[in-house]
Design an enzyme around this catalytic site. Structure first.
Site, PDB file in Angstrom:
ATOM      1  N   THR A  14       0.716  -1.196   0.012  1.00 57.30           N
ATOM      2  CA  THR A  14      -0.208  -0.021   0.026  1.00 57.30           C
ATOM      3  C   THR A  14       0.965   1.241   0.023  1.00 57.30           C
ATOM      4  OG1 THR A  14      -1.726  -1.234   1.311  1.00 57.30           O
ATOM      5  CG2 THR A  14      -1.798   1.319   1.343  1.00 57.30           C
ATOM      6  N   ALA A  34      13.115  19.705  -3.359  1.00 57.52           N
ATOM      7  CA  ALA A  34      14.275  18.885  -2.977  1.00 57.52           C
ATOM      8  C   ALA A  34      15.553  19.480  -3.375  1.00 57.52           C
ATOM      9  CB  ALA A  34      14.318  17.569  -3.424  1.00 57.52           C
ATOM     10  N   VAL A 134       3.456   7.915  12.262  1.00 58.51           N
ATOM     11  CA  VAL A 134       2.258   8.422  13.272  1.00 58.51           C
ATOM     12  C   VAL A 134       1.448   9.170  12.473  1.00 58.51           C
ATOM     13  CG1 VAL A 134       1.734   9.600  15.329  1.00 58.51           C
ATOM     14  CG2 VAL A 134       3.979   8.307  15.125  1.00 58.51           C
ATOM     15  N   GLY A 189     -12.164  -3.195   3.890  1.00 61.21           N
ATOM     16  CA  GLY A 189     -10.820  -3.140   3.775  1.00 61.21           C
ATOM     17  C   GLY A 189     -10.375  -2.078   4.675  1.00 61.21           C
ATOM     18  N   LYS A 207       2.222   4.455  18.255  1.00 63.09           N
ATOM     19  CA  LYS A 207       2.353   5.722  17.756  1.00 63.09           C
ATOM     20  C   LYS A 207       2.295   6.718  19.127  1.00 63.09           C
ATOM     21  CE  LYS A 207      -0.549   4.531  13.813  1.00 63.09           C
ATOM     22  NZ  LYS A 207      -1.897   4.376  13.400  1.00 63.09           N
ATOM     23  N   GLY A 304      -3.515   5.112   4.488  1.00 65.37           N
ATOM     24  CA  GLY A 304      -3.867   5.065   2.971  1.00 65.37           C
ATOM     25  C   GLY A 304      -2.572   5.203   2.339  1.00 65.37           C
TER      26      GLY A 304
END
Ligand SMILES: NC(=O)c1ccc[n+]([C@@H]2O[C@H](COP(=O)([O-])OP(=O)(O)OC[C@H]3O[C@@H](n4cnc5c(N)ncnc54)[C@H](OP(=O)(O)O)[C@@H]3O)[C@@H](O)[C@H]2O)c1
Length: 430
Positions: A14, A34, A134, A189, A207, A304
């Site tokens: 995932t 970046a 977290v 799910g 966490k 997610g």
């Protein structure tokens, strides 16, 4: 621009899949921020033939993820396998030992081995970045460690597990029992086939241990977190909570007290008017209290592919820019050794729901025990009458010590007129 940052990705599930997609879809944006391109050049997963939704041609494939650390053409390793032991831990240690920065989303690894890994990273002078570990897409690590760095933090608390928050929200909105909602969440799910880490509070405790280390500048101490899950929450208690003006939430709470640092994860009743009470469904929230900033609340998606990838890539951008912060915000030598507060010393208000036989004198027996243990009552609620049968009675206490409450509960549960194990939920200001 300088040459691209060469990234090895261990785990293409995932989160790994999300990182590949984000780096592809937002390549220009990421490179601008970046100061150089960020390119995945090597990957590892178990099944080489699985379609990952993003082409892997041209990337070096490793069956053994630990070997990524030794690849001379890799600048930084991203560990997205999961688990506190096995290949994830071996890869983390090998990466740091090789003098390379490590990015991980792995809260279990950090909660259990974070103190050791941080020490190793500091010795080697490499970054150990974990924004995704977290609250997924919510940039809470940076907020606590950098954004609020000037403050003394007195408390940090949050809704840290989206699965539990989803289940509790569905139970309330649809007046359904825990087991039914869990089964549906698994079909959709939102819950794992083995949901125990989530619903027993372990994931939230991982966490919270990380947040407490950041907030109070002490090495992560997962073993000191008091953990309770949501299996025992019933639709009846959710309905009573509503009637009393509360919502039931699984909270992780870390607080500086006179007796030490209090870290606990358990279901709480919070006033409906508290901002955190309105955070529903799969959303997470973190509230921090600093002496100069006051109260800060962050909310968003805690899991997610997209939200978690967003956090992983933020860490990669920091590494590309060579922005380097000590793992817990201060160097190992400056970390505190503040003791932890035992749960027995917790002081707070309690909701107590008993199923008692509906006959005269029953409530007097219960209140006598509470009085003898020094627990005073704020209110009592009894609904319906059914002489000779079990009826619910709800008691709300004034502030009392956990130790006294537990002793009282032990005695109340033994009364012949109390038909079930009492339901107890701690009340928090929110
Ligand atoms: N999912 C989230 O929303 C979320 C949010 C925050 C943090 N996290 C954390 O992110 C990490 C990854 O989670 P995930 O949900 O992406 O897990 P996942 O979907 O189960 O993916 C795990 C990946 O690791 C690979 N893998 C497993 N064992 C391996 C081994 N021995 N060697 C090489 N590769 C191996 C798997 O390979 P195959 O694909 O070939 O099986 C898979 O690609 C975990 O630490 C999790 O706690 C996840």
């Amino acid at each position: 621009m300088s040459r691209p940052l060469s990234v090895a990705l261990a785990g293409l599930g995932t989160v790994g899949g999300g990182v590949l997609k984000l780096l592809r879809d937002n390549a220009d944006n990421v490179a601008a921020r970046a100061g150089r391109a960020i390119a995945v050049t090597a990957v590892s997963a178990r099944d080489r033939s699985r379609d990952r939704g993003v082409p892997l041609s041209g990337l070096r494939w490793y069956d053994d993820p630990v070997a990524l650390a030794a690849d001379p053409n890799v600048d930084v390793v991203v560990e997205l396998i999961g688990g506190s032991e096995g290949p994830a831990r071996a890869l983390a240690e090998a990466t740091i030992a090789a003098g390379k920065p490590l990015v991980t989303a792995n809260k279990a690894l950090l909660a259990i081995h974070g103190a050791d890994l941080a020490r190793q990273a500091e010795e080697r002078g490499v970054a150990l970045a974990f924004e995704a570990a977290v609250a997924g897409g919510i940039p809470v690590i940076k907020a606590l460690r950098e954004g609020l760095a000037g403050n003394r933090i007195s408390a940090v608390a949050g809704i840290l597990n989206g699965t539990c928050n989803y289940i509790l929200t569905q139970m309330r909105e649809r007046s359904r029992e825990f087991a039914d909602v869990l089964a549906d969440a698994q079909k959709l799910g939102y819950a794992e086939a083995d949901p125990s880490f989530d619903i027993d509070g372990v994931d939230a405790a991982h966490k919270l241990a990380i947040l407490a280390a950041l907030a109070f500048g002490r090495p992560v101490a997962f073993d000191h977190v008091h953990v309770e899950g949501i299996r025992h929450i019933s639709a009846l208690d959710i309905a009573f909570a509503n009637e009393l003006g509360y919502r039931i939430k699984l909270l992780g709470i870390a607080r500086q007290t006179d007796a030490g640092i209090d870290t606990r994860v358990h279901p709480c009743m919070v006033p409906q008017s508290a901002p955190i009470a309105t955070v529903d469904g799969v959303f997470n929230a973190v509230v921090a209290e600093g002496d100069f900033v006051g109260r800060v609340m962050l909310t968003g998606r805690g899991a997610g592919a997209g939200p978690t990838a967003s956090a992983v890539v933020a860490d990669l951008i920091d590494i590309a820019r060579e922005r380097h912060t000590p793992v817990w915000g201060a160097s190992g030598a400056s970390l505190s050794s503040a003791p932890s507060m035992p749960m027995d010393s917790h002081v707070g208000c309690y909701y107590l729901r008993l199923m008692v036989v509906d006959r005269p004198g029953v409530i007097a027996d219960v209140t006598a025990i509470l009085r003898d243990m020094g627990v005073s009552l704020e209110s009592m609620l009894q609904r319906g009458r059914s002489p000779g049968e079990a009826v619910p009675v709800v008691l709300v206490t004034h502030e009392t010590q956990e130790r006294a409450m537990r002793a009282a509960l032990g005695m109340i549960a033994k009364l012949p007129t109390v038909m079930e194990e009492p339901a107890v939920i701690r009340i928090e200001a929110g």
